[in-house]
Design a protein around this motif. Structure first.
Motif, mmCIF file in Angstrom:
data_model
loop_
_atom_site.group_PDB
_atom_site.id
_atom_site.type_symbol
_atom_site.label_atom_id
_atom_site.label_comp_id
_atom_site.label_asym_id
_atom_site.label_seq_id
_atom_site.Cartn_x
_atom_site.Cartn_y
_atom_site.Cartn_z
ATOM 1 N N GLU A 76 -7.314 -3.682 -8.343
ATOM 2 C CA GLU A 76 -6.284 -2.835 -7.737
ATOM 3 C C GLU A 76 -6.369 -2.993 -6.221
ATOM 4 O O GLU A 76 -7.452 -3.224 -5.670
ATOM 5 C CB GLU A 76 -6.493 -1.375 -8.131
ATOM 6 N N ILE A 77 -5.230 -2.872 -5.539
ATOM 7 C CA ILE A 77 -5.174 -3.132 -4.098
ATOM 8 C C ILE A 77 -4.487 -1.968 -3.378
ATOM 9 O O ILE A 77 -3.393 -1.546 -3.757
ATOM 10 C CB ILE A 77 -4.418 -4.440 -3.806
ATOM 11 N N ILE A 78 -5.162 -1.494 -2.331
ATOM 12 C CA ILE A 78 -4.584 -0.486 -1.443
ATOM 13 C C ILE A 78 -4.522 -1.105 -0.049
ATOM 14 O O ILE A 78 -5.535 -1.588 0.469
ATOM 15 C CB ILE A 78 -5.423 0.802 -1.406
ATOM 16 N N LEU A 79 -3.341 -1.103 0.538
ATOM 17 C CA LEU A 79 -3.131 -1.612 1.894
ATOM 18 C C LEU A 79 -2.863 -0.445 2.833
ATOM 19 O O LEU A 79 -2.259 0.556 2.436
ATOM 20 C CB LEU A 79 -1.925 -2.550 1.929
ATOM 21 N N THR A 80 -3.291 -0.611 4.080
ATOM 22 C CA THR A 80 -2.999 0.382 5.101
ATOM 23 C C THR A 80 -2.677 -0.330 6.404
ATOM 24 O O THR A 80 -3.056 -1.486 6.601
ATOM 25 C CB THR A 80 -4.186 1.367 5.287
ATOM 26 N N SER A 81 -1.971 0.367 7.283
ATOM 27 C CA SER A 81 -1.656 -0.191 8.594
ATOM 28 C C SER A 81 -1.143 0.915 9.503
ATOM 29 O O SER A 81 -0.482 1.851 9.040
ATOM 30 C CB SER A 81 -0.589 -1.280 8.486
ATOM 31 N N GLY A 82 -1.457 0.758 10.772
ATOM 32 C CA GLY A 82 -0.912 1.651 11.783
ATOM 33 C C GLY A 82 0.379 1.099 12.350
ATOM 34 O O GLY A 82 1.040 1.739 13.159
ATOM 35 N N GLY A 83 0.742 -0.099 11.938
ATOM 36 C CA GLY A 83 1.975 -0.734 12.390
ATOM 37 C C GLY A 83 3.077 -0.552 11.363
ATOM 38 O O GLY A 83 3.199 0.491 10.725
ATOM 39 N N PHE A 84 3.850 -1.597 11.189
ATOM 40 C CA PHE A 84 4.963 -1.550 10.254
ATOM 41 C C PHE A 84 4.462 -1.671 8.825
ATOM 42 O O PHE A 84 3.515 -2.409 8.555
ATOM 43 C CB PHE A 84 5.954 -2.689 10.543
ATOM 44 N N PRO A 85 5.124 -0.995 7.887
ATOM 45 C CA PRO A 85 4.742 -1.152 6.483
ATOM 46 C C PRO A 85 5.144 -2.542 5.990
ATOM 47 O O PRO A 85 6.045 -3.168 6.557
ATOM 48 C CB PRO A 85 5.550 -0.067 5.770
ATOM 49 N N PRO A 86 4.476 -3.019 4.964
ATOM 50 C CA PRO A 86 4.863 -4.325 4.426
ATOM 51 C C PRO A 86 6.260 -4.260 3.805
ATOM 52 O O PRO A 86 6.694 -3.199 3.341
ATOM 53 C CB PRO A 86 3.801 -4.602 3.359
ATOM 54 N N LYS A 87 6.926 -5.388 3.819
ATOM 55 C CA LYS A 87 8.230 -5.480 3.159
ATOM 56 C C LYS A 87 7.989 -5.416 1.650
ATOM 57 O O LYS A 87 6.922 -5.808 1.171
ATOM 58 C CB LYS A 87 8.914 -6.786 3.539
ATOM 59 N N PRO A 88 8.960 -4.937 0.898
ATOM 60 C CA PRO A 88 8.765 -4.833 -0.555
ATOM 61 C C PRO A 88 8.311 -6.140 -1.205
ATOM 62 O O PRO A 88 7.468 -6.125 -2.094
ATOM 63 C CB PRO A 88 10.139 -4.401 -1.074
ATOM 64 N N ASN A 89 8.837 -7.273 -0.742
ATOM 65 C CA ASN A 89 8.441 -8.559 -1.339
ATOM 66 C C ASN A 89 7.042 -8.996 -0.911
ATOM 67 O O ASN A 89 6.502 -9.951 -1.465
ATOM 68 C CB ASN A 89 9.468 -9.637 -1.009
ATOM 69 N N GLU A 90 6.431 -8.312 0.064
ATOM 70 C CA GLU A 90 5.069 -8.638 0.496
ATOM 71 C C GLU A 90 4.016 -7.828 -0.260
ATOM 72 O O GLU A 90 2.842 -8.176 -0.236
ATOM 73 C CB GLU A 90 4.906 -8.348 1.991
ATOM 74 N N MET A 91 4.435 -6.754 -0.902
ATOM 75 C CA MET A 91 3.491 -5.902 -1.618
ATOM 76 C C MET A 91 3.045 -6.576 -2.914
ATOM 77 O O MET A 91 3.860 -7.094 -3.665
ATOM 78 C CB MET A 91 4.130 -4.551 -1.952
ATOM 79 N N PRO A 92 1.724 -6.561 -3.151
ATOM 80 C CA PRO A 92 1.251 -7.123 -4.414
ATOM 81 C C PRO A 92 1.659 -6.223 -5.579
ATOM 82 O O PRO A 92 1.839 -5.012 -5.406
ATOM 83 C CB PRO A 92 -0.273 -7.136 -4.245
ATOM 84 N N GLU A 93 1.812 -6.827 -6.739
ATOM 85 C CA GLU A 93 2.104 -6.041 -7.935
ATOM 86 C C GLU A 93 1.038 -4.955 -8.086
ATOM 87 O O GLU A 93 -0.146 -5.217 -7.888
ATOM 88 C CB GLU A 93 2.095 -6.966 -9.151
ATOM 89 N N ARG A 94 1.453 -3.745 -8.386
ATOM 90 C CA ARG A 94 0.604 -2.558 -8.531
ATOM 91 C C ARG A 94 -0.055 -2.137 -7.226
ATOM 92 O O ARG A 94 -0.865 -1.221 -7.206
ATOM 93 C CB ARG A 94 -0.500 -2.752 -9.587
ATOM 94 N N VAL B 76 -0.535 -0.450 -3.491
ATOM 95 C CA VAL B 76 -0.135 0.822 -2.901
ATOM 96 C C VAL B 76 -0.353 0.724 -1.394
ATOM 97 O O VAL B 76 -1.339 0.133 -0.946
ATOM 98 C CB VAL B 76 -0.973 1.982 -3.487
ATOM 99 N N PHE B 77 0.566 1.298 -0.627
ATOM 100 C CA PHE B 77 0.471 1.278 0.831
ATOM 101 C C PHE B 77 0.369 2.696 1.374
ATOM 102 O O PHE B 77 1.101 3.596 0.939
ATOM 103 C CB PHE B 77 1.702 0.595 1.444
ATOM 104 N N PHE B 78 -0.548 2.880 2.339
ATOM 105 C CA PHE B 78 -0.670 4.135 3.072
ATOM 106 C C PHE B 78 -0.555 3.830 4.561
ATOM 107 O O PHE B 78 -1.325 3.022 5.091
ATOM 108 C CB PHE B 78 -2.021 4.813 2.806
ATOM 109 N N ALA B 79 0.405 4.473 5.218
ATOM 110 C CA ALA B 79 0.563 4.324 6.665
ATOM 111 C C ALA B 79 -0.524 5.129 7.366
ATOM 112 O O ALA B 79 -0.911 6.203 6.908
ATOM 113 C CB ALA B 79 1.933 4.810 7.102
ATOM 114 N N LYS B 80 -1.034 4.579 8.471
ATOM 115 C CA LYS B 80 -1.993 5.314 9.301
ATOM 116 C C LYS B 80 -1.213 6.215 10.255
ATOM 117 O O LYS B 80 -0.165 5.811 10.747
ATOM 118 C CB LYS B 80 -2.847 4.343 10.114
#
Length: 106
Positions: A63-81, A83-87
């Motif tokens: 399972e993968i959780i991504l985070t960033s204080g910048g721009f969120p990833p584009k939908p096509n950049e998100m891995p299947e399943r 999850v993104f959390f903005a800082k």
């Protein structure tokens, strides 16, 4: 450091990597890793988006959780399943997501 403390305090065992290359090395050695929590902005080499794509390709069950204080990833950049959390994120939201992911794995 805050993320490591947050995850450890939630009862998870943490394996920390300084960059994506080291993360891949750790994933190759520790076959019991089930969740990767990564920042999109990483030093040296791969960024978190590319690391997530590599993980999804080589270790699909992780399972993968991504985070960033910048721009969120584009939908096509998100891995299947993935999850993104903005800082700044709410630690309890990330921990709750990690617990949900571990229940889904079991």
């Amino acid at each position: 450091m805050m993320a490591v403390d947050m995850v450890e305090e939630a009862g998870f065992e943490v394996v920390e990597a300084a960059d994506a290359g080291q993360a891949v090395e750790l994933l190759e050695k520790h076959l019991d890793i089930r969740i990767v929590f990564t920042d999109i902005d990483m030093p040296r080499g791969l960024d978190g988006i590319r690391l997530a794509a590599l993980i999804r390709d080589r270790w699909p069950p992780i399972e993968i959780i991504l985070t960033s204080g910048g721009f969120p990833p584009k939908p096509n950049e998100m891995p299947e399943r993935g999850v993104f959390f903005a800082k700044p994120f709410q630690p309890e939201q990330v921990v709750n997501e990690m617990h949900r992911m571990t229940r889904a794995i079991s």
